[in-house]
Motif scaffolding. Structure first.
Motif, PDB file in Angstrom:
ATOM      1  N   GLY A  77       0.781  -1.229   0.000  1.00  0.00           N
ATOM      2  CA  GLY A  77       0.000   0.000   0.000  1.00  0.00           C
ATOM      3  C   GLY A  77       0.813   1.280   0.000  1.00  0.00           C
ATOM      4  N   GLY A  78       2.129   1.167   0.107  1.00  0.00           N
ATOM      5  CA  GLY A  78       2.945   2.370   0.088  1.00  0.00           C
ATOM      6  C   GLY A  78       2.966   3.012  -1.287  1.00  0.00           C
ATOM      7  N   GLY A  79       3.504   4.230  -1.349  1.00  0.00           N
ATOM      8  CA  GLY A  79       3.587   4.930  -2.613  1.00  0.00           C
ATOM      9  C   GLY A  79       3.964   6.375  -2.408  1.00  0.00           C
ATOM     10  N   LEU A  80       3.823   7.137  -3.478  1.00  0.00           N
ATOM     11  CA  LEU A  80       4.137   8.567  -3.463  1.00  0.00           C
ATOM     12  C   LEU A  80       2.841   9.355  -3.359  1.00  0.00           C
ATOM     13  N   VAL A  81       2.795  10.298  -2.437  1.00  0.00           N
ATOM     14  CA  VAL A  81       1.597  11.106  -2.240  1.00  0.00           C
ATOM     15  C   VAL A  81       2.024  12.523  -1.888  1.00  0.00           C
ATOM     16  N   GLN A  82       1.203  13.481  -2.238  1.00  0.00           N
ATOM     17  CA  GLN A  82       1.486  14.868  -1.887  1.00  0.00           C
ATOM     18  C   GLN A  82       1.106  15.139  -0.439  1.00  0.00           C
ATOM     19  N   ALA A  83       1.772  16.110   0.151  1.00  0.00           N
ATOM     20  CA  ALA A  83       1.438  16.515   1.509  1.00  0.00           C
ATOM     21  C   ALA A  83      -0.048  16.851   1.599  1.00  0.00           C
ATOM     22  N   GLY A  84      -0.676  16.392   2.677  1.00  0.00           N
ATOM     23  CA  GLY A  84      -2.098  16.597   2.855  1.00  0.00           C
ATOM     24  C   GLY A  84      -2.945  15.448   2.341  1.00  0.00           C
ATOM     25  N   GLY A  85      -2.326  14.557   1.586  1.00  0.00           N
ATOM     26  CA  GLY A  85      -3.053  13.429   1.024  1.00  0.00           C
ATOM     27  C   GLY A  85      -3.180  12.269   1.989  1.00  0.00           C
ATOM     28  N   SER A  86      -3.712  11.147   1.469  1.00  0.00           N
ATOM     29  CA  SER A  86      -3.970   9.967   2.291  1.00  0.00           C
ATOM     30  C   SER A  86      -3.448   8.707   1.611  1.00  0.00           C
ATOM     31  N   LEU A  87      -3.132   7.730   2.424  1.00  0.00           N
ATOM     32  CA  LEU A  87      -2.772   6.402   1.964  1.00  0.00           C
ATOM     33  C   LEU A  87      -3.289   5.401   2.982  1.00  0.00           C
ATOM     34  N   ARG A  88      -3.564   4.184   2.509  1.00  0.00           N
ATOM     35  CA  ARG A  88      -3.916   3.107   3.433  1.00  0.00           C
ATOM     36  C   ARG A  88      -2.962   1.952   3.222  1.00  0.00           C
ATOM     37  N   LEU A  89      -2.258   1.601   4.275  1.00  0.00           N
ATOM     38  CA  LEU A  89      -1.358   0.466   4.240  1.00  0.00           C
ATOM     39  C   LEU A  89      -2.103  -0.784   4.712  1.00  0.00           C
ATOM     40  N   TRP A 133       7.791  -9.773  11.759  1.00  0.00           N
ATOM     41  CA  TRP A 133       7.877  -8.521  11.004  1.00  0.00           C
ATOM     42  C   TRP A 133       7.612  -8.755   9.528  1.00  0.00           C
ATOM     43  N   GLY A 134       6.933  -7.792   8.916  1.00  0.00           N
ATOM     44  CA  GLY A 134       6.768  -7.799   7.474  1.00  0.00           C
ATOM     45  C   GLY A 134       7.983  -7.166   6.817  1.00  0.00           C
ATOM     46  N   GLN A 135       7.978  -7.141   5.482  1.00  0.00           N
ATOM     47  CA  GLN A 135       9.161  -6.711   4.745  1.00  0.00           C
ATOM     48  C   GLN A 135       9.262  -5.199   4.577  1.00  0.00           C
ATOM     49  N   GLY A 136       8.235  -4.456   4.869  1.00  0.00           N
ATOM     50  CA  GLY A 136       8.264  -3.014   4.741  1.00  0.00           C
ATOM     51  C   GLY A 136       7.702  -2.515   3.427  1.00  0.00           C
ATOM     52  N   THR A 137       7.091  -1.356   3.478  1.00  0.00           N
ATOM     53  CA  THR A 137       6.565  -0.713   2.282  1.00  0.00           C
ATOM     54  C   THR A 137       6.888   0.779   2.371  1.00  0.00           C
ATOM     55  N   LEU A 138       7.373   1.347   1.260  1.00  0.00           N
ATOM     56  CA  LEU A 138       7.878   2.718   1.268  1.00  0.00           C
ATOM     57  C   LEU A 138       6.747   3.724   1.067  1.00  0.00           C
ATOM     58  N   VAL A 139       6.714   4.709   1.938  1.00  0.00           N
ATOM     59  CA  VAL A 139       5.782   5.829   1.817  1.00  0.00           C
ATOM     60  C   VAL A 139       6.611   7.096   1.621  1.00  0.00           C
ATOM     61  N   THR A 140       6.332   7.810   0.542  1.00  0.00           N
ATOM     62  CA  THR A 140       7.033   9.055   0.253  1.00  0.00           C
ATOM     63  C   THR A 140       6.014  10.174   0.144  1.00  0.00           C
ATOM     64  N   VAL A 141       6.191  11.208   0.957  1.00  0.00           N
ATOM     65  CA  VAL A 141       5.274  12.336   0.956  1.00  0.00           C
ATOM     66  C   VAL A 141       6.032  13.557   0.439  1.00  0.00           C
ATOM     67  N   SER A 142       5.558  14.077  -0.674  1.00  0.00           N
ATOM     68  CA  SER A 142       6.218  15.239  -1.278  1.00  0.00           C
ATOM     69  C   SER A 142       5.592  16.535  -0.772  1.00  0.00           C
ATOM     70  N   SER A 143       6.408  17.565  -0.693  1.00  0.00           N
ATOM     71  CA  SER A 143       5.917  18.845  -0.181  1.00  0.00           C
ATOM     72  C   SER A 143       5.371  19.721  -1.294  1.00  0.00           C
ATOM     73  N   ASN A 155      -3.953   9.837   7.088  1.00  0.00           N
ATOM     74  CA  ASN A 155      -4.554  11.046   6.531  1.00  0.00           C
ATOM     75  C   ASN A 155      -3.685  12.259   6.857  1.00  0.00           C
ATOM     76  N   ARG A 156      -3.903  13.318   6.106  1.00  0.00           N
ATOM     77  CA  ARG A 156      -3.164  14.583   6.306  1.00  0.00           C
ATOM     78  C   ARG A 156      -1.661  14.316   6.404  1.00  0.00           C
ATOM     79  N   LEU A 157      -1.162  13.578   5.442  1.00  0.00           N
ATOM     80  CA  LEU A 157       0.244  13.198   5.460  1.00  0.00           C
ATOM     81  C   LEU A 157       1.161  14.410   5.339  1.00  0.00           C
ATOM     82  N   LYS A 158       2.311  14.286   5.976  1.00  0.00           N
ATOM     83  CA  LYS A 158       3.318  15.338   5.988  1.00  0.00           C
ATOM     84  C   LYS A 158       4.624  14.793   5.419  1.00  0.00           C
ATOM     85  N   PRO A 159       5.487  15.640   4.909  1.00  0.00           N
ATOM     86  CA  PRO A 159       6.783  15.164   4.394  1.00  0.00           C
ATOM     87  C   PRO A 159       7.572  14.379   5.440  1.00  0.00           C
TER      88      PRO A 159
END
Length: 123
Positions: A7-19, A113-123, A81-85
């Motif tokens: 569920g990780g990915g690239l999202v803009q600041a203020g956006g949402s993701l669900r892992l 432990w799981g293997q991890g998923t990358l979340v990137t929040v752009s400003s 929700n309301r993701l920040k950099p």
């Protein structure tokens, strides 16, 4: 017990993701999400017990993130929700055979432990 995070990915600041974190076995203790930013130690994000009546959050995500579990399909979710950099990190799901009110925030409290998923929040 095997954990598979997604569920990780690239999202803009203020956006949402669900892992999501699917587990292959029955977890009778606690489940949690941790994260690790580049050059930093792994830190606690959120945790809950098996029944879901005890949930705990890091102060930095309280009010923005929600941990939940669907017992029908053995999946743990982290709604962000309301993701920040500063939320940018690799997110890991973890599971334990017991849930301790004094240890839920510790890396060492979790057996699986799981293997991890990358979340990137752009400003």
């Amino acid at each position: 017990v095997q954990l598979q995070a997604s569920g990780g990915g690239l999202v803009q600041a203020g956006g949402s993701l669900r892992l999501s974190c699917a587990d292959s076995g029955r977890i009778v203790g606690g489940v949690a999400w941790f994260r690790q930013a580049p050059g930093k130690e792994r830190e606690f994000v959120a945790a809950m017990n098996w029944r879901g009546d005890r949930k705990n959050y890091a102060d930095s995500v309280k009010g923005r993130f929600t941990i939940s579990r669907d017992n029908r399909n053995n999946t743990v979710y982290l709604q962000m929700n309301r993701l920040k950099p500063e939320d940018t990190a690799v997110y890991y799901c973890a599971a334990s055979t017991e849930y301790s009110s004094g240890r839920y925030h510790l890396v060492g409290a979790y057996n699986y432990w799981g293997q991890g998923t990358l979340v990137t929040v752009s400003s």
